[in-house]
Write an enzyme that holds these catalytic residues in place. Structure first.
Site, PDB file in Angstrom:
ATOM      1  N   ASP A 221       4.353 -13.353  -5.689  1.00  0.00           N
ATOM      2  CA  ASP A 221       3.298 -12.694  -4.919  1.00  0.00           C
ATOM      3  C   ASP A 221       1.977 -12.743  -5.675  1.00  0.00           C
ATOM      4  O   ASP A 221       1.905 -12.319  -6.833  1.00  0.00           O
ATOM      5  CB  ASP A 221       3.698 -11.241  -4.672  1.00  0.00           C
ATOM      6  CG  ASP A 221       2.616 -10.443  -3.967  1.00  0.00           C
ATOM      7  OD1 ASP A 221       1.856 -11.032  -3.175  1.00  0.00           O
ATOM      8  OD2 ASP A 221       2.539  -9.221  -4.207  1.00  0.00           O
TER       9      ASP A 221
ATOM     10  N   TYR B 188       0.820  -1.210   0.000  1.00  0.00           N
ATOM     11  CA  TYR B 188       0.000   0.000   0.000  1.00  0.00           C
ATOM     12  C   TYR B 188       0.857   1.264   0.000  1.00  0.00           C
ATOM     13  O   TYR B 188       0.344   2.366  -0.203  1.00  0.00           O
ATOM     14  CB  TYR B 188      -0.964   0.013   1.195  1.00  0.00           C
ATOM     15  CG  TYR B 188      -2.095   1.007   1.012  1.00  0.00           C
ATOM     16  CD1 TYR B 188      -3.170   0.715   0.179  1.00  0.00           C
ATOM     17  CD2 TYR B 188      -2.071   2.241   1.638  1.00  0.00           C
ATOM     18  CE1 TYR B 188      -4.194   1.635  -0.019  1.00  0.00           C
ATOM     19  CE2 TYR B 188      -3.091   3.167   1.451  1.00  0.00           C
ATOM     20  CZ  TYR B 188      -4.149   2.853   0.616  1.00  0.00           C
ATOM     21  OH  TYR B 188      -5.157   3.759   0.404  1.00  0.00           O
TER      22      TYR B 188
END
Length: 456
Positions: free
Chosen positions: A372, A172
């Site tokens: 990921d 983020y």
């Protein structure tokens, strides 16, 4: 984009000749001997609300005066840069067994003076005595407080104010890093900002979220039938909006899709690295009895490092050594249990901000750990490529493999010698955790503005 916020904070350096001795760390419990200096403590960004932000600063191992300064921001939102960045990923130490700190041979302070910030108040050791603040936190407030922190930190560490300055982060922080950098540019704050680097970053919500389905399917984690439902009937961005932004329960086809994906991926798969074993203390312990072949530790990777970090940073003697305190919480946690971040901010695209930074002459690196599934390389690569086309940047380094030693360490492409993308082969959502050597090579090249190495 964030509205321009003018913050007036005096940057007078007169009378300030040395770093604050009160923040100097003599030694951390269980720490091996080192020659570099460490500092940690609080910078108040709002006196009225007593909002104070906690930092940890590790000077470069060798010749810190010649090395740049890097600010690291963890993602989350509302996760700890000190815990996740400094103690789990690329700080000078990692917690081992029996509360002993182990020297990190691939620490990023080998190449830079590293500043880790617990952002925002309510995260990690940072706090506000007005706890109603925790219900207001959003991207704009985070960027404002981060800038206020930096302005005041530089007044206390004036010898770093003229250094080459970089901002980096992951996840983020694909919001935090560009938004802070944009605010620095817009307010004409006199930092010597040279570049930003963001790993597995959230840049454009729909693209990033919906690339998960293809990644999970291509890695064999979900079936053909589930993949089709996950892309056509109810995609991940829809599921996230219902459950997080709208705070409603799933129903109908979305509930069915979500259950299928959860069942097939299952809780014993680490979605941050689909090839990595899980820490058994963090999931159902019964699994070990059912499957004795499950390993608690992968070679060179301690998959329980988060648990060990939490234990270490909750020790009273450690908090005392760090000059840290718990305010309004009973324990330190890697991601805040009190901050209620505005999830609508996930919808804010930060790709346009990257474009404006490039136009301002600031170097931008986007990188991906290629194992990921949370923010897959598929989305990051396509978003950077699309931005380069939009900006009219020519490819200056064609898509190619890069190397660490004699092994392929990932792939990279560079546009206009100012915008670049790279993957780190075999790496997770937090590449320095699972591929520390390759991550350090990438970091060094980024700071020096040099191409990633080819095979010798």
């Amino acid at each position: 984009m964030i509205a321009t916020i003018i913050i007036v904070v005096a940057l007078t350096l007169e009378g300030v000749s040395s770093v604050p001795e009160a923040d100097k760390i003599s030694t951390l419990p269980g720490q091996p001997p080192v020659k570099f200096v460490q500092y940690s403590g609080y910078i108040t960004v709002d006196e009225q609300q007593q909002r104070a932000m906690f930092y940890y600063f590790a000077e470069a191992e060798d010749d810190p005066a010649s090395k740049p300064l890097v600010l690291w921001l963890a993602g989350g939102p509302a996760c700890s840069s000190v815990g996740l960045g400094a103690f789990e990923e690329h700080g000078p130490f990692k917690p081992g067994d029996n509360n002993v700190l182990l020297k990190n041979d691939y620490s990023w302070n080998k190449e830079a003076n590293m500043l880790y910030l617990e952002s925002t108040a309510g995260v990690g050791f940072s706090y506000s005595t007005n706890t109603s603040f925790y219900d207001l936190v959003n991207d704009e407030i985070t960027a404002r407080d981060n800038l206020a922190f930096l302005q005041r930190w530089f007044t206390e560490f004036p010898e770093y104010s003229n250094k080459d300055f970089f901002i980096a982060g992951s996840s983020y922080a694909g919001h935090y890093v560009p938004q802070l950098s944009q605010l620095i540019v817009e307010t004409k704050t006199k930092f010597n900002l040279k570049g930003i680097a963001i790993g597995n970053p959230l840049l454009e919500f729909n693209t990033d979220a919906n690339s998960r389905a293809e990644f999970l399917w291509s890695h064999g984690l979900i079936s053909d039938a589930t993949y089709e439902l996950f892309t056509r009937a109810c995609n991940y961005s829809t599921i996230f909006r219902i459950t997080r932004i709208q705070n409603r329960n799933l129903s109908g086809v979305c509930a069915r899709v979500n259950k299928l994906v959860s069942t097939e991926v299952n809780k014993y798969t680490d979605t941050f690295d689909v090839t990595l074993d899980v820490c058994l203390s963090s999931v159902d312990q019964q699994a070990y009895a059912l499957n004795p072949m499950v390993q608690q530790k992968t070679e060179k990777i301690d998959v329980c490092v988060e648990d060990k970090t939490t234990t270490y940073l909750n020790r009273k003697e450690v908090q005392k050594a760090l000059h840290a305190k718990l305010v309004g919480v009973t324990k330190w946690s890697s991601c805040s249990e009190v901050v209620h971040y505005d999830y609508e901010n996930f919808e804010i695209p930060t790709i346009p901000i990257l474009g404006s930074l490039v136009k301002s002459g600031i170097r931008v690196l986007v990188y991906s750990g290629d194992q990921d599934s949370v923010v897959p390389l598929l989305s990051s690569r396509s978003l950077v490529n699309g931005l380069a086309k939009e900006l009219g940047l020519n490819t200056t380094v064609a898509y190619r493999a890069w190397f660490e030693g004699k092994q392929v360490a990932g792939w990279t492409q560079v546009y206009g010698d100012i915008l670049s993308y790279a993957t780190i082969r075999g790496a997770s959502h937090s590449p320095p955790l699972t591929q520390p050597e390759r991550s350090l090579v990438l970091f060094k090249a980024f700071l020096e503005g040099k191409p990633l190495p080819t095979i010798i």
